[in-house]
Write a protein that holds these residues in place. Structure first.
Motif, PDB file in Angstrom:
ATOM      1  N   UNK A  65       0.731  -1.097   0.195  1.00 45.06           N
ATOM      2  CA  UNK A  65      -0.143   0.089  -0.028  1.00 45.06           C
ATOM      3  C   UNK A  65       0.943   1.286   0.005  1.00 45.06           C
ATOM      4  N   UNK A  66       1.748   1.002   0.920  1.00 45.35           N
ATOM      5  CA  UNK A  66       2.970   2.418   0.850  1.00 45.35           C
ATOM      6  C   UNK A  66       3.553   2.453  -0.595  1.00 45.35           C
ATOM      7  N   UNK A  67       3.814   1.532  -1.208  1.00 43.66           N
ATOM      8  CA  UNK A  67       4.507   1.573  -2.457  1.00 43.66           C
ATOM      9  C   UNK A  67       3.240   1.961  -3.687  1.00 43.66           C
ATOM     10  N   UNK A  68       2.038   1.483  -3.452  1.00 41.02           N
ATOM     11  CA  UNK A  68       1.265   2.051  -4.391  1.00 41.02           C
ATOM     12  C   UNK A  68       0.869   3.708  -4.360  1.00 41.02           C
ATOM     13  N   UNK A  69       1.248   4.246  -3.272  1.00 42.61           N
ATOM     14  CA  UNK A  69       1.394   5.756  -2.911  1.00 42.61           C
ATOM     15  C   UNK A  69       2.519   6.415  -3.020  1.00 42.61           C
ATOM     16  N   UNK A  70       3.449   5.862  -3.342  1.00 40.04           N
ATOM     17  CA  UNK A  70       5.058   6.300  -3.500  1.00 40.04           C
ATOM     18  C   UNK A  70       5.477   6.670  -2.009  1.00 40.04           C
ATOM     19  N   UNK A  71       5.314   6.172  -1.048  1.00 41.38           N
ATOM     20  CA  UNK A  71       5.822   6.586   0.208  1.00 41.38           C
ATOM     21  C   UNK A  71       6.577   5.406   0.757  1.00 41.38           C
ATOM     22  N   UNK A  72       7.167   4.405  -0.075  1.00 39.78           N
ATOM     23  CA  UNK A  72       7.686   3.287   0.781  1.00 39.78           C
ATOM     24  C   UNK A  72       9.112   3.718   1.108  1.00 39.78           C
ATOM     25  N   UNK A  73       9.494   4.854   0.778  1.00 37.38           N
ATOM     26  CA  UNK A  73      11.047   5.304   1.009  1.00 37.38           C
ATOM     27  C   UNK A  73      10.759   6.135   2.377  1.00 37.38           C
ATOM     28  N   UNK A  74       9.657   6.371   2.860  1.00 33.60           N
ATOM     29  CA  UNK A  74       9.467   7.043   4.070  1.00 33.60           C
ATOM     30  C   UNK A  74       8.957   6.011   5.164  1.00 33.60           C
ATOM     31  N   UNK A  75       8.792   5.025   5.138  1.00 31.64           N
ATOM     32  CA  UNK A  75       8.080   4.014   5.851  1.00 31.64           C
ATOM     33  C   UNK A  75       8.373   3.954   7.360  1.00 31.64           C
ATOM     34  N   UNK A  76       9.668   4.400   7.561  1.00 28.66           N
ATOM     35  CA  UNK A  76      10.112   4.552   9.127  1.00 28.66           C
ATOM     36  C   UNK A  76       9.838   5.834   9.801  1.00 28.66           C
ATOM     37  N   UNK A  77       9.433   6.951   8.812  1.00 33.25           N
ATOM     38  CA  UNK A  77       9.407   8.298   9.323  1.00 33.25           C
ATOM     39  C   UNK A  77       8.241   8.505   9.922  1.00 33.25           C
TER      40      UNK A  77
END
Length: 562
Positions: free
Chosen positions: A465-477
Motif C-alpha cells: 500500500x505504501x508503494x502504491x502511493x509512492x511513500x515506501x521510502x519514508x516507511x519509518x518516518x
C-alpha cells in the motif's frame, strides 16, 4: 523586479532549519510584498511554501520554531536573525536573537493556514461568534463588531450560516469562515495557504472577488499555491519554490509554460484532466459494468457518464456479474437543532438542544437512491454544504439514516457491528489528521491488519500500500513530518491496505500537486480494476470527469445527473 511602492512585508531568508537535525528546509529566498499587490508563491508538495507562509505570518517563530538566518521586516521594522556575528578579532560573538510577538504580528498580518480549522478558536458556538472572536478580544465596540461580522459574512457567502455551529460546516464552508476570521479586522497583509482548496465554484469566485477587492483597497495579499488559476495569472509577481529554494521569480508573463521555469508538479487549472495527463494514463471506456447498466432504470442516480467523460478500462473485474457492492435505498437524514442567533439584539446565543421552540432541521439528504457496483467509480459533486461528506459517512455506519437503509454487499449496515462494516468499507476523510495517529508510516498502514489478515500477510499488505502511493521510502518516518499531500496519500494507503469492497474518498485531490494527482489516479484505477466499488466526493470536476464512470451531483438533498 520593480515593486510599485515600499514593501509592507519583506523576507530575506538565507536558510531556515527545524530543530530536528536535518538540513535547511528553506534556502536563499527573497520576498517583498507591497501594499495593493498580489504575490503568488508557487510550489509543488514539499517545496517549502507552507513553512515560508507560516514564517511570514508569525505562526512559526524563529528560535522556538527553528533556526533562521536572515531577516523579516514588517511595516518598516526589521528583525535580523543569525547564529552569531564575526567580531574584529575573527571570533564568533553570539548575540540575543530578536523575538516576534505573535499577537502584535497577527494584528498586521492575517493568515489562513492550509488546515483551515487550525485558524478557528474552537470555543465559539456559531459562525457569527467565531467571526467576532478576534474583535471581542481587541475590545471593538459591539455595534461596530456586529456590522463587521455582517459585512464579512456577506463578502464570503456566510450570511445564511451565521447561526450554524462551526463543527457542522463542510470543508469549503470552514475555509470561508477561516478566511473571514483573517480579514475581518482589516490587516495590512493577508497570507493564505491553498485558499481555494475544498471551495466550490461559487466559493472560488467569491474568494477571487474578495482578493481583488482587498488588493484594490491597499492590502498586500500573498497566496501560496500548488495550482495556477485565473486569479494568480493576474498576480503582480510569482515566486516559484522547488526543494526549499527560489527556483524562479518574475511576473506571470515572464514565467509562462514555454519557459520551463515552473516545475511540472505545479498544476494549471484544467490540467488535472487535460491532454498531458490523459496521454500518460490508461484509456477508459464510457460504459459502467454490465450489472450496473442492466439495473440503471431501478435507481434514480444510475445516470450515464457525462458528456466528455474520459474512458475507463473495460477489463472485467474479478467480481463481474455480482450485485451492487453498495446500495442506498431512499436514505434521508437530518442533524439536530443548531445554535440560534438573536439578530435584533446584536448578540449571538446558544440554546439548549432540548428547547422545544427550536424548529426541526431540514433534511440534509432527502430520499437518496444510489447503487454502485464492483469495479465502478462514481463521482459525487455539489456545492459546499450540500451534504456530500454526510453522504459518505453513511456508507460505513458513522452516521445512521433518519429513514431508509444502506446496504453493503446486500447486508443492511444498521444491523451489523461497526467493525464488520469498517472491514468492507474504507473511508478516506476530508482531513487526513482525523485518521492518522501512529508513530511511523508503516505502523499507520499496518494498524489492525494483523487481526484482519494475519501477521504473515499484514507486513506485505502494508508495504504494498505504501508503494502504491509512492511513500515506501519514508516507511519509518513520522506521519507528522509529511507534507499535506503526503499525509493525504498516507491516509489513502491505510484504506488501500485493507482491500475493502467499497472505497469512499472525501475530497481526495485536495493538497495534491500534479505528481500526487497521478499517484491518486493510478491507485483508484488499480483498486477498481481489482473489483472495488469507488465513491469519490470532489469539487475537482476535471478530475471527476476523467476518473469516473458516472458523475452525479448532490444539491438540495437530492442526487441528479451532473
Amino acid at each position: 523586479m520593480t515593486i510599485p511602492s515600499s514593501p509592507v512585508l519583506q523576507a530575506g531568508i538565507q536558510s531556515f532549519t527545524f530543530h530536528d537535525g536535518g538540513g535547511p528546509v528553506l534556502d536563499r529566498i527573497q520576498l517583498a510584498a507591497a501594499p495593493g499587490t498580489l504575490t503568488a508563491v508557487l510550489g509543488a508538495s514539499g517545496s517549502g511554501k507552507t513553512t515560508l507562509g507560516r514564517l511570514l505570518a508569525g505562526w512559526l517563530t524563529p528560535g522556538s520554531g527553528g533556526t533562521l538566518a536572515g531577516y523579516l521586516e514588517l511595516a518598516g521594522t526589521r528583525l535580523d536573525f543569525g547564529s552569531g556575528m564575526a567580531g574584529g578579532d575573527g571570533k564568533s560573538h553570539h548575540r540575543v536573537e530578536p523575538r516576534i510577538d505573535p499577537a502584535a504580528w497577527g494584528r498586521q498580518v492575517g493568515f489562513v493556514p492550509q488546515d483551515a480549522a487550525a485558524a478557528l478558536s474552537t470555543v465559539r458556538a456559531t459562525v457569527a461568534e467565531e467571526l467576532a472572536f478576534g474583535l471581542e478580544n481587541a475590545g471593538v465596540p459591539r455595534p461596530a463588531m456586529v456590522a463587521a461580522v455582517d459585512r464579512t459574512a456577506g463578502l464570503l457567502g456566510l450570511t445564511g450560516l451565521l447561526d450554524r455551529n462551526p463543527a457542522r460546516l463542510s470543508g469549503g464552508q470552514l475555509r470561508r469562515l477561516a478566511i473571514g476570521c483573517a480579514v475581518i479586522s482589516g490587516p495590512a497583509v493577508l497570507v493564505m495557504d491553498e485558499p481555494f482548496a475544498s471551495l466550490d465554484a461559487a466559493g472560488a469566485q467569491e474568494l477571487a472577488a474578495l482578493v481583488r477587492h482587498l488588493v484594490a483597497s491597499g492590502t498586500a495579499v500573498v497566496i501560496l499555491s500548488r495550482v495556477i488559476d485565473g486569479l494568480l495569472l493576474a498576480a503582480d509577481q510569482w515566486l516559484v519554490l522547488a526543494n526549499g529554494t527560489m527556483a524562479a521569480a518574475g511576473d506571470p508573463a515572464s514565467l509562462g509554460p514555454e519557459t520551463g521555469l515552473v516545475p511540472a508538479g505545479i498544476r494549471r487549472v484544467g490540467e488535472a484532466a487535460g491532454a498531458a495527463r490523459a496521454s500518460r494514463l490508461p484509456s477508459r471506456t464510457m460504459r459502467p459494468p454490465a450489472t450496473a447498466a442492466r439495473t440503471a432504470s431501478a435507481v434514480n442516480a444510475e445516470v450515464p457518464a457525462a458528456a466528455g467523460t474520459a474512458a475507463i478500462p473495460a477489463t472485467p473485474s474479478k467480481t463481474a456479474g455480482a450485485g451492487a457492492a453498495l446500495e442506498l435505498r431512499d436514505v434521508s437524514f437530518s442533524y439536530g437543532p443548531e445554535a440560534r442567533r438573536a439578530g435584533n439584539k446584536g448578540r449571538w446565543l446558544t440554546r439548549s438542544r432540548n428547547v422545544p421552540s427550536l424548529p426541526r432541521q431540514p433534511l440534509v439528504l432527502a430520499g437518496i437512491n444510489l447503487a454502485v457496483y464492483p469495479g465502478e467509480i462514481v463521482a459525487v459533486a455539489g456545492p459546499n454544504g450540500a451534504g456530500k461528506s454526510t453522504l459518505l459517512r453513511h456508507l460505513n455506519g458513522l452516521l445512521q439514516p433518519t429513514s431508509g437503509s444502506v446496504l453493503v454487499n446486500g447486508s443492511d449496515v444498521a444491523r451489523r457491528a461497526v467493525g464488520e462494516t469498517a472491514a468492507e468499507v474504507g473511508l478516506l476523510f476530508q482531513h487526513p489528521r482525523d485518521q492518522l495517529f501512529e508513530r511511523t508510516l508503516l505502523r499507520e498502514v499496518r494498524f489492525g491488519l494483523d487481526r484482519l489478515v494475519g501477521t504473515a500477510k499484514a507486513g506485505e499488505r502494508a508495504a504494498a500500500a505504501l508503494a502504491a502511493v509512492g511513500l515506501e521510502h519514508a516507511a519509518h518516518g513520522h506521519p507528522a513530518e509529511l507534507s499535506a499531500s503526503g499525509q493525504r496519500l498516507l491516509a489513502l494507503a491505510t484504506v488501500l491496505a485493507r482491500r475493502p469492497l467499497v472505497i469512499a474518498l472525501d475530497e481526495p485531490t485536495v493538497a495534491l500537486d500534479g505528481d500526487g494527482l497521478a499517484v491518486l489516479d493510478a491507485a483508484v484505477c488499480s483498486a477498481a480494476a481489482e473489483g472495488a466499488a469507488v465513491v469519490l466526493v470532489t469539487h475537482d470536476l476535471d478530475y471527476a470527469r476523467t476518473a469516473a464512470h458516472r458523475l452525479v451531483a448532490l444539491d438540495g438533498g437530492r442526487l441528479r445527473q451532473a
